[in-house]
Design an enzyme around this catalytic site. Structure first.
Site, short mmCIF file in Angstrom:
data_model
loop_
_atom_site.label_atom_id
_atom_site.label_comp_id
_atom_site.label_asym_id
_atom_site.label_seq_id
_atom_site.Cartn_x
_atom_site.Cartn_y
_atom_site.Cartn_z
N HIS A 200 0.83 -1.20 0.00
CA HIS A 200 0.00 0.00 0.00
C HIS A 200 0.87 1.25 0.00
CE1 HIS A 200 -3.45 -2.56 1.00
NE2 HIS A 200 -4.23 -1.51 0.77
N ARG A 233 -1.78 2.47 6.94
CA ARG A 233 -1.60 1.03 7.18
C ARG A 233 -1.01 0.75 8.56
NH1 ARG A 233 -4.82 -1.81 4.53
NH2 ARG A 233 -3.47 -3.61 4.25
N HIS A 239 0.60 -2.87 9.29
CA HIS A 239 2.03 -2.71 9.03
C HIS A 239 2.75 -2.00 10.16
CE1 HIS A 239 2.51 -4.21 4.96
NE2 HIS A 239 1.37 -3.62 4.63
N ASP A 243 7.90 -0.91 7.68
CA ASP A 243 7.31 -1.49 6.46
C ASP A 243 6.93 -0.40 5.47
OD1 ASP A 243 7.41 -3.93 7.79
OD2 ASP A 243 5.28 -3.97 8.27
#
Length: 283
Positions: A200, A233, A239, A243
């Site tokens: 994402h 995220r 996440h 990340d």
């Protein structure tokens, strides 16, 4: 209440929030490509050549064909930092940020993280419309919509997939045995998929790089929006902070590769003409 989260400062007050970028990522590497016209390889030309430069190719919006075949992308785990080890200071930072973001539950940023936990191009278009100053849609800005739709698999399959498979990092909501901001079905779909890097984040930051080239006068606003898309995220629980930072880094590499592809460059040219017609309409 202020929460400092590496890339952003979040102020939570009556459901409202603001964010301020306080970390400059490697996205600037890719921004240097704005306006360039590099030559694509013969294989890319043969594979992707448009038959009519004025007609937008039809694509599958759910699983669009990338501009560059995934086999042509390198193994990016060879060029990005490894994910933090369990006993490292970096992982302690990841855990601290995850725990702090739990306090955002039921705030506006939490709800936005749920809303935009999707790759649907119509949602992506809506997310970036304010920052670009364009009402991005399939009807009003077809070339821009085509671009942000088609690069999805360049970011995900070409950019992050092999690195995710290589590291198979455990996601934070799995690590802590908690729920995310999304649905139970969405949680189940992500339990066994790798966390590092965030696809994402790679996609959101890649779209931001592309849009900031189309509308350079709004570059800062668009880049901040791309980073916020990745940050959602972390808020949602899918996440770790590291990340999304790795995803942002990969987006700059993918953007550089896209600028060697003639079909991508043509679509960018058409999107800029589309922008000009909207911002400088003829009487």
């Amino acid at each position: 209440m202020l929460i400092f989260l590496g890339m952003f400062k979040i102020e939570v007050k009556k459901g409202l929030y603001m964010h301020t970028k306080i970390l400059v990522t490697a996205l600037t590497l890719s921004l240097g490509l704005t306006g360039c016209s590099l030559q694509g390889s013969a294989s890319n030309t043969a594979d992707n050549q448009l038959t009519d430069n004025s007609v937008i190719p039809k694509i599958d919006e759910v699983d669009p064909k990338p501009f560059i075949d995934k086999k042509s992308y390198p193994e990016y785990y060879l060029s990005i930092p490894t994910p933090p080890k369990d006993n490292s200071l970096e992982f302690e930072r990841d855990k601290k940020i995850y725990k702090e973001t739990r306090s955002l539950k039921d705030t506006e940023v939490w709800n936005d993280a749920r809303t935009f936990a999707t790759y649907d191009p119509s949602y992506i278009a809506r997310f970036f419309s304010k920052e670009t100053g364009l009402n991005i849609s399939k009807e009003k800005t077809p070339w821009t919509y085509y671009l942000i739709t088609r690069v999805f698999n360049d970011a995900k399959t070409g950019g992050t997939k092999s690195t995710k498979q290589h590291y198979q990092r455990v996601r934070p909501f799995v690590y802590y045995k908690e729920r995310t901001c999304s649905t139970i079905e969405d949680d189940r779909d992500h339990i066994n998929s790798g966390s590092y890097p965030s696809a994402h984040s790679a996609y959101g930051n890649l779209v931001a790089l592309i849009l900031s080239e189309i509308v350079p006068s709004k570059q800062i606003e668009i880049i901040n929006a791309g980073q916020k898309f990745g940050y959602f995220r972390v808020v949602c629980g899918f996440h770790w902070q590291s990340d999304i930072e790795a995803g942002a880094l990969i987006s700059s590499y993918v953007n550089a590769r896209l600028h060697t592809n003639p079909d991508f460059l043509h679509a960018m040219e058409m999107a800029k003409k589309e922008r000009d017609k909207l911002t400088h309409p003829k009487n």
